[in-house]
Design an enzyme around this catalytic site. Structure first.
Site, PDB file in Angstrom:
ATOM      1  N   HIS A 112       3.357   6.774  -6.691  1.00  0.00           N
ATOM      2  CA  HIS A 112       2.489   7.852  -7.169  1.00  0.00           C
ATOM      3  C   HIS A 112       3.288   9.156  -7.211  1.00  0.00           C
ATOM      4  O   HIS A 112       3.194   9.924  -8.174  1.00  0.00           O
ATOM      5  CB  HIS A 112       1.277   7.994  -6.239  1.00  0.00           C
ATOM      6  N   GLU A 133      -6.144   8.105  -1.171  1.00  0.00           N
ATOM      7  CA  GLU A 133      -5.907   6.743  -0.675  1.00  0.00           C
ATOM      8  C   GLU A 133      -6.335   5.669  -1.673  1.00  0.00           C
ATOM      9  O   GLU A 133      -5.861   4.538  -1.617  1.00  0.00           O
ATOM     10  CB  GLU A 133      -6.649   6.517   0.643  1.00  0.00           C
ATOM     11  N   HIS A 175       0.832  -1.206   0.000  1.00  0.00           N
ATOM     12  CA  HIS A 175       0.000   0.000   0.000  1.00  0.00           C
ATOM     13  C   HIS A 175       0.871   1.262   0.000  1.00  0.00           C
ATOM     14  O   HIS A 175       0.691   2.149  -0.839  1.00  0.00           O
ATOM     15  CB  HIS A 175      -0.913  -0.018   1.239  1.00  0.00           C
ATOM     16  N   GLU A 176       1.797   1.339   0.951  1.00  0.00           N
ATOM     17  CA  GLU A 176       2.583   2.558   1.085  1.00  0.00           C
ATOM     18  C   GLU A 176       3.514   2.782  -0.109  1.00  0.00           C
ATOM     19  O   GLU A 176       3.734   3.918  -0.535  1.00  0.00           O
ATOM     20  CB  GLU A 176       3.387   2.541   2.386  1.00  0.00           C
ATOM     21  N   TYR A 183     -11.206   7.343   3.828  1.00  0.00           N
ATOM     22  CA  TYR A 183     -10.791   5.943   3.779  1.00  0.00           C
ATOM     23  C   TYR A 183     -11.883   5.059   3.189  1.00  0.00           C
ATOM     24  O   TYR A 183     -11.630   4.238   2.302  1.00  0.00           O
ATOM     25  CB  TYR A 183     -10.393   5.454   5.178  1.00  0.00           C
ATOM     26  N   HIS A 216       1.811   4.690  -2.742  1.00  0.00           N
ATOM     27  CA  HIS A 216       1.913   6.147  -2.608  1.00  0.00           C
ATOM     28  C   HIS A 216       3.270   6.654  -3.096  1.00  0.00           C
ATOM     29  O   HIS A 216       3.367   7.681  -3.762  1.00  0.00           O
ATOM     30  CB  HIS A 216       1.737   6.547  -1.136  1.00  0.00           C
TER      31      HIS A 216
END
Length: 439
Positions: A237, A259, A230-231, A374, A234
């Site tokens: 991105h 998110e 997940h992180e 979220y 980012h």
């Protein structure tokens, strides 16, 4: 332990109330009725009424799944010979214990058996290789100055633009380090004044995976794997975003969409072929066995409804104090938070009114009026995965290229709703989200 943890929040309770009042005053000075009205204007939601409608619809259906899960935990507690009451009453401090037991008894998921197959160094390397393939980039480890010897630095490039930027992975705990897994944008990318050269972006992945020991390497849990995937979503991105101006960076994306891309990428940790690829026993070198992989996937939704209700009661609290148009300093925020936790979250603390609101750190870290993001993002992330990757193949290079070009690359240079429509080929839908929860 649960009560002690909540009581840490007592000194911060008046600060949250004071912050909400100051935000209200600031919004009204700018001509808005409430802080939420101000905050939502530049989000996809647009206004508090749309947030309320979204959450009301979501809660009606999420509560069905949440109540069903609480009933399952109640039955487990009723059967527990170590519980002296025998009434099956589930309190907030019971939930995680019986969720773990549900995973063990119904799905045969044993985290201690999974960890040896997820050595941190191997997993991070495989995740980077995954992003290389998905996003059509090249990632190379480089020796450049870092702030601690345990930090690794990487250079990212591609065949179209050349050098894209740097990423740093700060994976292990140490004294005085941020203890919350997160992404820290370090530098934004932008077009320089000469109109040709670019300032390259950089971002940091921060986690606190167990260090390991002299006899055993650092090992991850399956949840650690999900968090890192997940992180790093980012992080990439930040790297893939192409903007002429530094102000149009990752943190300028509509707050209720920021998110969603990384939430979408979590779907890969539930794919058996990906679990095989990411895993490697630290002694034997073998990938995760099929029985463990199937157990993990079967237990995918355990705790998801309850966690969804947690986010719903926290968002309800957020909106209650930030969508108020009058003095909020008189509000008993600890009581309000406790009531919502019980009513919406199904997390009962009996006669105790605990100052848990004081450790709801999102209220002091930029999520005020916008904690709904979220759940909002989860709906869009489920739709993106189901509409494109599930249909076209999770390793389909063309789908990955579209995802990069339509979702990551534009960033905040166009409305997120338009980026979604272009990637999906239609208006977004919540059908995939509810289908995954079976409600």
């Amino acid at each position: 332990m649960f009560v002690t943890s909540d009581r840490r929040g007592q000194p911060s309770v008046p600060l949250i109330r004071q912050a909400a009042q100051l935000r209200l005053q600031a919004a009204q000075l700018l001509g808005y009725k409430t802080n939420s009205e101000f905050a939502h204007e530049i989000c996809m939601a647009g206004n508090p009424a749309n947030v309320h409608d979204f959450e009301s619809k979501l809660l009606d259906r999420l509560a069905i799944a949440g109540d069903r899960e609480i009933a399952e935990l109640s039955e487990l507690k009723r059967q527990d010979p170590d519980d002296s009451t025998g009434d099956g009453k589930v309190y907030a401090w019971d939930v995680q214990f019986y969720l773990n037991r549900l995973k063990q008894t119904r799905y045969n998921v044993d985290e201690s058996a999974i960890r040896p197959y997820l050595p941190t160094v191997h997993v991070i390397d495989q995740i980077l290789r995954f992003y290389e393939h998905l996003l059509h980039v090249h990632v190379k480890k480089v020796q450049i100055p870092v702030w601690h010897e345990s930090v690794d630095a990487y250079e990212v490039s591609d065949d179209e633009f050349g050098f894209l930027g740097h990423i740093y992975i700060d994976a292990y705990p140490r004294a005085n380090k941020e203890n919350h897994p997160c992404t820290m944008p370090l530098r934004s990318g932008f077009l320089c004044a000469d109109g040709e050269s670019r300032e390259s972006p950089a971002a940091i992945l921060i986690t606190n995976v167990s260090k390991g020991s002299d006899t055993q390497p650092s090992l991850m849990s399956h949840n650690d794997l999900r968090v890192v995937l997940h992180e790093l979503g980012h992080v990439f991105h930040v790297i893939c975003l192409r903007s002429s101006y530094a102000m149009f960076s990752l943190m300028s994306i509509e707050f209720d969409f920021i998110e969603a891309p990384s939430q979408m990428l979590e779907n890969w940790v539930w794919q058996p072929e990906i679990l095989k690829r990411f895993s490697k026993h630290h002694v034997t070198g073998q990938p995760l066995p099929d029985d463990l992989s199937q157990a993990i996937i079967a237990a995918r939704n355990v705790g998801v409804p309850i966690d969804g209700l947690r986010r719903m009661y926290q968002s309800a609290f957020d909106q209650a104090i930030h969508n108020a148009s009058e003095n909020v300093e008189s509000v008993d925020v600890a009581q309000l938070y406790s009531d919502l936790r019980k009513q919406i979250g199904r997390l009962d603390t009996g006669d105790l009114v605990l100052p848990a609101v004081g450790i709801f750190h999102h209220m002091m870290s930029g999520y005020d009026s916008r904690f709904y993001v979220y759940m909002w993002g989860m709906v869009f992330s489920a739709d993106m995965f189901a509409q494109r990757f599930a249909k076209e193949g999770i390793d389909n290079p063309d789908t990955g290229r579209d995802y990069r070009r339509e979702i990551l690359q534009p960033g905040p240079t166009r409305d997120a709703a338009e980026s979604l429509r272009r990637f999906l080929g239609r208006e977004p839908s919540d059908a995939a989200f509810f289908a995954a929860l079976n409600v």
